[in-house]
Design a protein around this motif. Structure first.
Motif, PDB file in Angstrom:
ATOM      1  N   TYR A  27     -32.849 -12.318  72.441  1.00 19.64           N
ATOM      2  CA  TYR A  27     -33.507 -13.555  71.939  1.00 19.64           C
ATOM      3  C   TYR A  27     -34.504 -13.991  73.020  1.00 19.64           C
ATOM      4  N   GLU A  62     -40.931 -10.643  72.610  1.00 18.37           N
ATOM      5  CA  GLU A  62     -41.917 -11.658  73.191  1.00 18.37           C
ATOM      6  C   GLU A  62     -43.413 -11.397  73.130  1.00 18.37           C
ATOM      7  N   ILE A 103     -37.472 -19.565  64.051  1.00 20.66           N
ATOM      8  CA  ILE A 103     -36.788 -18.637  64.485  1.00 20.66           C
ATOM      9  C   ILE A 103     -35.646 -18.287  63.500  1.00 20.66           C
ATOM     10  N   CYS A 123     -40.071 -15.501  64.257  1.00 21.34           N
ATOM     11  CA  CYS A 123     -39.432 -14.382  65.133  1.00 21.34           C
ATOM     12  C   CYS A 123     -37.955 -14.204  64.730  1.00 21.34           C
ATOM     13  N   GLU A 158     -40.029 -19.038  72.708  1.00 21.06           N
ATOM     14  CA  GLU A 158     -39.312 -19.740  71.668  1.00 21.06           C
ATOM     15  C   GLU A 158     -40.250 -20.901  71.143  1.00 21.06           C
ATOM     16  N   GLN A 159     -40.860 -21.237  72.195  1.00 17.21           N
ATOM     17  CA  GLN A 159     -41.868 -22.535  71.989  1.00 17.21           C
ATOM     18  C   GLN A 159     -43.179 -22.140  71.003  1.00 17.21           C
TER      19      GLN A 159
END
Length: 218
Positions: free
Chosen positions: A189, A168, A201, A183, A195-196
């Motif tokens: 995860y 992250e 991914i 990523c 994630e945004q």
């Protein structure tokens, strides 16, 4: 796209699992159970932050530096005796990039000595044009300095590069540096907010190759 910037631990080499095993051993000596969930809090952190996380959880009196030193020795010994565990698809991806004339650079929080030794053991130095290590920057991830310096070192602009990261902190550093990031999660995860920040991914480095091929052909 002219360059791909690689993180190292957890992205190219399967080091996080070995590090976790080392911490389990060290804290077991002190009578503590060390969980995988707790270890995930350390991912992407610099050593002073890791020391503080351990002191907050296990007491101010623990020898946090000594424990981490023993873990790093454990990992180094494992790499020496068993070889460096490379992530699935790494060599195929590196060969693909080399064949297409795409520059490659490593941007990691690890020290120069460690990076050079791991590259020698894993015999992957030939695939990379340059590297930027943690002892060569002022600000660590999630600050974008490491990635921006990597672009500068190989003569590309941030808009001409793509970053591959598992943590992250690395995702945030790429986002703050305005560099698209793929990523490839390792033990954790990314949370929704991180994630945004990612462009894509990927399940593995083999998937990264497919993403880049599709991107280059479109």
């Amino acid at each position: 796209m002219k360059a791909v910037i690689f993180d190292m631990d957890g992205l190219m080499i399967d080091s996080e699992r070995v590090t976790y095993d080392g911490y389990v051993i060290e804290f077991k000596k002190l009578g503590y159970t060390y969980t995988e969930e707790f270890y995930k809090k350390l991912l992407g952190k610099r050593m002073p932050q890791i020391y503080e996380i351990h002191r907050q959880a296990f007491g101010r009196d623990i020898d946090a530096e000594g424990i981490s030193a023993n873990v790093h020795k454990y990992m180094a010994d494992r790499f020496e005796t068993e070889g460096v565990p490379l992530k699935r698809g790494l060599i195929e991806l590196l060969q693909y990039l080399k064949a297409h004339g795409i520059r490659t650079v490593v941007a990691t929080s690890s020290t120069r000595d460690r990076v050079d030794h791991i590259f020698e053991l894993a015999q992957i130095a030939e695939y990379f044009d340059a590297s930027v290590c943690g002892d060569e920057v002022t600000h660590s991830k999630p600050h974008p300095e490491t990635f921006l310096k990597a672009c500068e070192k190989i003569g590309v602009s941030p808009s001409e590069a793509i970053i591959l990261e598992d943590s992250e902190a690395g995702i945030e550093a790429a986002y703050r540096g305005h560099i698209p990031v793929i990523c490839v999660p390792d033990m954790k995860y990314p949370e929704p907010q991180f994630e945004q920040m990612a462009w894509k991914i990927a399940g593995s480095l083999l998937d990264v190759k497919d993403i880049l091929e599709e991107s280059m052909s479109s």
